[in-house]
Write a protein that holds these residues in place. Structure first.
Motif, PDB file in Angstrom:
ATOM      1  N   THR A  59       1.984   0.923   4.597  1.00  0.00           N
ATOM      2  CA  THR A  59       3.203   0.648   3.842  1.00  0.00           C
ATOM      3  C   THR A  59       2.988  -0.659   3.111  1.00  0.00           C
ATOM      4  N   SER A  60       2.872  -0.563   1.792  1.00  0.00           N
ATOM      5  CA  SER A  60       2.605  -1.758   0.993  1.00  0.00           C
ATOM      6  C   SER A  60       3.886  -2.399   0.483  1.00  0.00           C
ATOM      7  N   GLY A  61       5.003  -1.719   0.602  1.00  0.00           N
ATOM      8  CA  GLY A  61       6.279  -2.301   0.209  1.00  0.00           C
ATOM      9  C   GLY A  61       6.592  -2.111  -1.261  1.00  0.00           C
ATOM     10  N   SER A  62       7.627  -2.794  -1.714  1.00  0.00           N
ATOM     11  CA  SER A  62       8.096  -2.624  -3.087  1.00  0.00           C
ATOM     12  C   SER A  62       7.660  -3.777  -3.991  1.00  0.00           C
ATOM     13  N   THR A  63       6.696  -4.568  -3.535  1.00  0.00           N
ATOM     14  CA  THR A  63       6.144  -5.638  -4.356  1.00  0.00           C
ATOM     15  C   THR A  63       4.644  -5.430  -4.486  1.00  0.00           C
ATOM     16  N   GLU A  64       4.058  -6.034  -5.480  1.00  0.00           N
ATOM     17  CA  GLU A  64       2.602  -5.963  -5.639  1.00  0.00           C
ATOM     18  C   GLU A  64       1.963  -6.676  -4.468  1.00  0.00           C
ATOM     19  N   ARG A  65       0.931  -6.051  -3.892  1.00  0.00           N
ATOM     20  CA  ARG A  65       0.358  -6.624  -2.678  1.00  0.00           C
ATOM     21  C   ARG A  65      -1.137  -6.408  -2.603  1.00  0.00           C
ATOM     22  N   VAL A  66      -1.770  -7.313  -1.902  1.00  0.00           N
ATOM     23  CA  VAL A  66      -3.137  -7.146  -1.434  1.00  0.00           C
ATOM     24  C   VAL A  66      -3.020  -7.058   0.085  1.00  0.00           C
ATOM     25  N   VAL A  67      -3.377  -5.902   0.646  1.00  0.00           N
ATOM     26  CA  VAL A  67      -3.211  -5.655   2.079  1.00  0.00           C
ATOM     27  C   VAL A  67      -4.591  -5.687   2.737  1.00  0.00           C
ATOM     28  N   ASP A  68      -4.776  -6.589   3.681  1.00  0.00           N
ATOM     29  CA  ASP A  68      -6.049  -6.734   4.380  1.00  0.00           C
ATOM     30  C   ASP A  68      -6.214  -5.582   5.377  1.00  0.00           C
ATOM     31  N   LEU A  69      -7.262  -4.791   5.194  1.00  0.00           N
ATOM     32  CA  LEU A  69      -7.551  -3.640   6.056  1.00  0.00           C
ATOM     33  C   LEU A  69      -8.728  -3.895   6.991  1.00  0.00           C
ATOM     34  N   THR A  70      -9.256  -5.109   6.991  1.00  0.00           N
ATOM     35  CA  THR A  70     -10.476  -5.403   7.742  1.00  0.00           C
ATOM     36  C   THR A  70     -10.323  -5.067   9.218  1.00  0.00           C
ATOM     37  N   HIS A  71      -9.224  -5.478   9.827  1.00  0.00           N
ATOM     38  CA  HIS A  71      -9.010  -5.205  11.249  1.00  0.00           C
ATOM     39  C   HIS A  71      -8.985  -3.689  11.513  1.00  0.00           C
ATOM     40  N   ASP A  72      -8.319  -2.946  10.631  1.00  0.00           N
ATOM     41  CA  ASP A  72      -8.267  -1.484  10.778  1.00  0.00           C
ATOM     42  C   ASP A  72      -9.667  -0.881  10.690  1.00  0.00           C
TER      43      ASP A  72
ATOM     44  N   ASN B 141       4.210   3.787   0.082  1.00  0.00           N
ATOM     45  CA  ASN B 141       3.432   4.399   1.169  1.00  0.00           C
ATOM     46  C   ASN B 141       2.092   4.883   0.637  1.00  0.00           C
ATOM     47  N   ARG B 142       1.035   4.384   1.256  1.00  0.00           N
ATOM     48  CA  ARG B 142      -0.325   4.713   0.826  1.00  0.00           C
ATOM     49  C   ARG B 142      -1.122   5.292   1.983  1.00  0.00           C
ATOM     50  N   LYS B 143      -2.057   6.118   1.634  1.00  0.00           N
ATOM     51  CA  LYS B 143      -3.035   6.622   2.597  1.00  0.00           C
ATOM     52  C   LYS B 143      -4.372   6.003   2.252  1.00  0.00           C
ATOM     53  N   VAL B 144      -5.109   5.615   3.275  1.00  0.00           N
ATOM     54  CA  VAL B 144      -6.450   5.084   3.095  1.00  0.00           C
ATOM     55  C   VAL B 144      -7.364   5.835   4.044  1.00  0.00           C
ATOM     56  N   ARG B 145      -8.404   6.460   3.495  1.00  0.00           N
ATOM     57  CA  ARG B 145      -9.327   7.238   4.313  1.00  0.00           C
ATOM     58  C   ARG B 145     -10.529   6.366   4.665  1.00  0.00           C
ATOM     59  N   LEU B 146     -10.795   6.242   5.966  1.00  0.00           N
ATOM     60  CA  LEU B 146     -11.985   5.565   6.465  1.00  0.00           C
ATOM     61  C   LEU B 146     -12.957   6.630   6.941  1.00  0.00           C
TER      62      LEU B 146
END
Length: 140
Positions: free
Chosen positions: A13-26, A131-136
Motif C-alpha cells: 500500500t503506497s498511499g495517496s501520495t507519491e512515494r518511494v517504498v523501501d522493499l529491501t527487508h521484504d 495498492n501495488r503488487k510486487v513480484r519477487l
C-alpha cells in the motif's frame, strides 16, 4: 514447482501520495525463506504501468531527491496526451521508461548482494492507485 525457481507476490500500500517504498527487508525475508544459502538471482517486478523499481539510498534524502527529479523531468501538469485520472497522470505512464518496472540482483549464499547504501525500492508517483503488487522471484 522446482525449488530452483520460487516466486512470491507482495501487496504494497503506497498511499495517496507519491512515494518511494523501501522493499529491501521484504526481499531479504523472501530470500531467507527460499534461497537456503544458495547463489542465484532475485528478480523484483512491479506489474503496473505507472510504477518502477529503483536501487537507491534511502533515509538520507535521496528518495525525496528522486521524487523531486521526477517532478522536474515529468511535471504533473496538462502537457500529457494521456489524460484520465488526476491532473498530470499521463506522466505516471512515462515513469517506467525512466524507472523500469524491474530489477535483477545477485544473491550469494542466500543473501542479497547490495552495496552499503543501496536499497530496493518501489517508486510510485500514481496517486490514483494506492495498492501495488510486487513480484519477487528467486532463481537459484
Amino acid at each position: 514447482m522446482s525449488d530452483a525457481f520460487t516466486t512470491r507476490v507482495l501487496n504494497v500500500t503506497s498511499g495517496s501520495t507519491e512515494r518511494v517504498v523501501d522493499l529491501t527487508h521484504d526481499c531479504e525475508t523472501f530470500l531467507r525463506e527460499t534461497a537456503a544459502d544458495r547463489d542465484g538471482l532475485l528478480n523484483v517486478f512491479v506489474p503496473h504501468a505507472t510504477a518502477g523499481i529503483a536501487i537507491i539510498e534511502t533515509g538520507a534524502g535521496s528518495d525525496n531527491d528522486l521524487l523531486a527529479a521526477l517532478h522536474t523531468l515529468l511535471p504533473a501538469d496538462d502537457r500529457w496526451q494521456h489524460r484520465h485520472g488526476s491532473p498530470g497522470h499521463g506522466r505516471d505512464h512515462v515513469l517506467p521508461a525512466l524507472v523500469p518496472p524491474h530489477a535483477t540482483l545477485p544473491v550469494v549464499g542466500g543473501r542479497l548482494e547490495l552495496g552499503t547504501w543501496q536499497s530496493v525500492c518501489l517508486v510510485d508517483t500514481n496517486r490514483d492507485n494506492a495498492n501495488r503488487k510486487v513480484r519477487l522471484s528467486f532463481l537459484g
